[in-house]
Design a protein around this motif. Sequence first.
Motif, PDB file in Angstrom:
ATOM      1  N   PHE A   1       0.830  -1.204   0.000  1.00  0.00           N
ATOM      2  CA  PHE A   1       0.000   0.000   0.000  1.00  0.00           C
ATOM      3  C   PHE A   1       0.864   1.254   0.000  1.00  0.00           C
ATOM      4  O   PHE A   1       0.576   2.219  -0.721  1.00  0.00           O
ATOM      5  CB  PHE A   1      -0.926  -0.008   1.214  1.00  0.00           C
ATOM      6  CG  PHE A   1      -1.830   1.189   1.305  1.00  0.00           C
ATOM      7  CD1 PHE A   1      -2.876   1.352   0.409  1.00  0.00           C
ATOM      8  CD2 PHE A   1      -1.632   2.157   2.278  1.00  0.00           C
ATOM      9  CE1 PHE A   1      -3.712   2.471   0.479  1.00  0.00           C
ATOM     10  CE2 PHE A   1      -2.458   3.262   2.358  1.00  0.00           C
ATOM     11  CZ  PHE A   1      -3.500   3.416   1.453  1.00  0.00           C
TER      12      PHE A   1
ATOM     13  N   ARG B   1      -4.390   9.330   0.280  1.00  0.00           N
ATOM     14  CA  ARG B   1      -4.064   7.987   0.781  1.00  0.00           C
ATOM     15  C   ARG B   1      -5.189   7.458   1.650  1.00  0.00           C
ATOM     16  O   ARG B   1      -5.576   6.286   1.562  1.00  0.00           O
ATOM     17  CB  ARG B   1      -2.748   8.037   1.561  1.00  0.00           C
ATOM     18  CG  ARG B   1      -2.358   6.711   2.195  1.00  0.00           C
ATOM     19  CD  ARG B   1      -1.025   6.819   2.909  1.00  0.00           C
ATOM     20  NE  ARG B   1       0.068   6.928   1.959  1.00  0.00           N
ATOM     21  CZ  ARG B   1       1.322   7.175   2.302  1.00  0.00           C
ATOM     22  NH1 ARG B   1       1.632   7.359   3.577  1.00  0.00           N
ATOM     23  NH2 ARG B   1       2.269   7.249   1.392  1.00  0.00           N
TER      24      ARG B   1
ATOM     25  N   ALA C   1      -7.582   4.180   1.048  1.00  0.00           N
ATOM     26  CA  ALA C   1      -7.764   3.166   2.090  1.00  0.00           C
ATOM     27  C   ALA C   1      -9.248   2.951   2.374  1.00  0.00           C
ATOM     28  O   ALA C   1      -9.696   1.813   2.563  1.00  0.00           O
ATOM     29  CB  ALA C   1      -7.041   3.586   3.362  1.00  0.00           C
TER      30      ALA C   1
ATOM     31  N   LEU D   1      -6.426  -2.912  -4.513  1.00  0.00           N
ATOM     32  CA  LEU D   1      -6.389  -2.871  -3.054  1.00  0.00           C
ATOM     33  C   LEU D   1      -7.593  -3.581  -2.440  1.00  0.00           C
ATOM     34  O   LEU D   1      -7.441  -4.480  -1.604  1.00  0.00           O
ATOM     35  CB  LEU D   1      -6.331  -1.421  -2.565  1.00  0.00           C
ATOM     36  CG  LEU D   1      -6.330  -1.245  -1.044  1.00  0.00           C
ATOM     37  CD1 LEU D   1      -5.130  -1.956  -0.424  1.00  0.00           C
ATOM     38  CD2 LEU D   1      -6.328   0.234  -0.669  1.00  0.00           C
TER      39      LEU D   1
ATOM     40  N   LEU E   1      -4.550   0.868   7.157  1.00  0.00           N
ATOM     41  CA  LEU E   1      -4.012   1.377   5.901  1.00  0.00           C
ATOM     42  C   LEU E   1      -3.984   2.904   5.867  1.00  0.00           C
ATOM     43  O   LEU E   1      -3.053   3.505   5.315  1.00  0.00           O
ATOM     44  CB  LEU E   1      -4.814   0.824   4.718  1.00  0.00           C
ATOM     45  CG  LEU E   1      -4.707  -0.693   4.517  1.00  0.00           C
ATOM     46  CD1 LEU E   1      -5.575  -1.141   3.353  1.00  0.00           C
ATOM     47  CD2 LEU E   1      -3.259  -1.110   4.296  1.00  0.00           C
TER      48      LEU E   1
END
Length: 231
Positions: A43, A55, A59, A135, A180
């Motif tokens: 990640f 970010r 996540a 992801l 994350l």
Amino acid sequence: MIFENPAVGVLHELQSTPYVRFSVLAVSSIFFLVDPFAAIPSFLAITAGVDPERRSRMARKGAITCFIVLTTFALAGRLIFKMFGITLPAFEVAGGLILLLIGLDMLEAKRSPTQETSSDAEEASSKEDAGIVPLGIPMLAGPGAISSVMVLVGQVNSLWQMAAIIGCIAFTALVSYWVLAGAGRVRKLLGDTGIRILVRIMGLLLVALAMQFFVNGLTDLGVIAHQPPGQ
């Protein structure tokens, strides 16, 4: 005269209830397979040079995708079994095999190819937004997590068990988002060595869980004699 700690007695009584046993099985099997801690290095590589807000957004998308995918298979699990004529024992054996392969890779502190490949990470790094793919799926909601959810659904006999599975999926997705979104801080806190140790511990527990799936499947097929609880 031996005195027993009342707290120990209460804890033992709670652990012996079917509600607690099933919930612990569900949360451990789902969380260990999603394993957001092992996804931290990939990640961070995918989001290198990205501002914290973006970010966090990626996540969140990954966690929501994970929740939607796993919940969909949880709700459609029995229908899939009927549609393809798959029995629960057969799926327990197949799911146990997938879990075993993933667990063995985790014992070596690496991500299983069923969850993530090098090409996935390289492709994701060139995407504007990799929150959903790769992801959310397959890094978080991979074949192992999906198989585990469907095996759990096959064991459902009441509404509370289904609610427990959905609750465990939601809990796993929420923790995945927290881990994350704060991947940089988590990595600094645990360090690469700490993350590898954590992944290995999860891998060991996952291998044990895989063997239990094998035993359950073979017992239901009549290959292994049924053992009463506690034997």
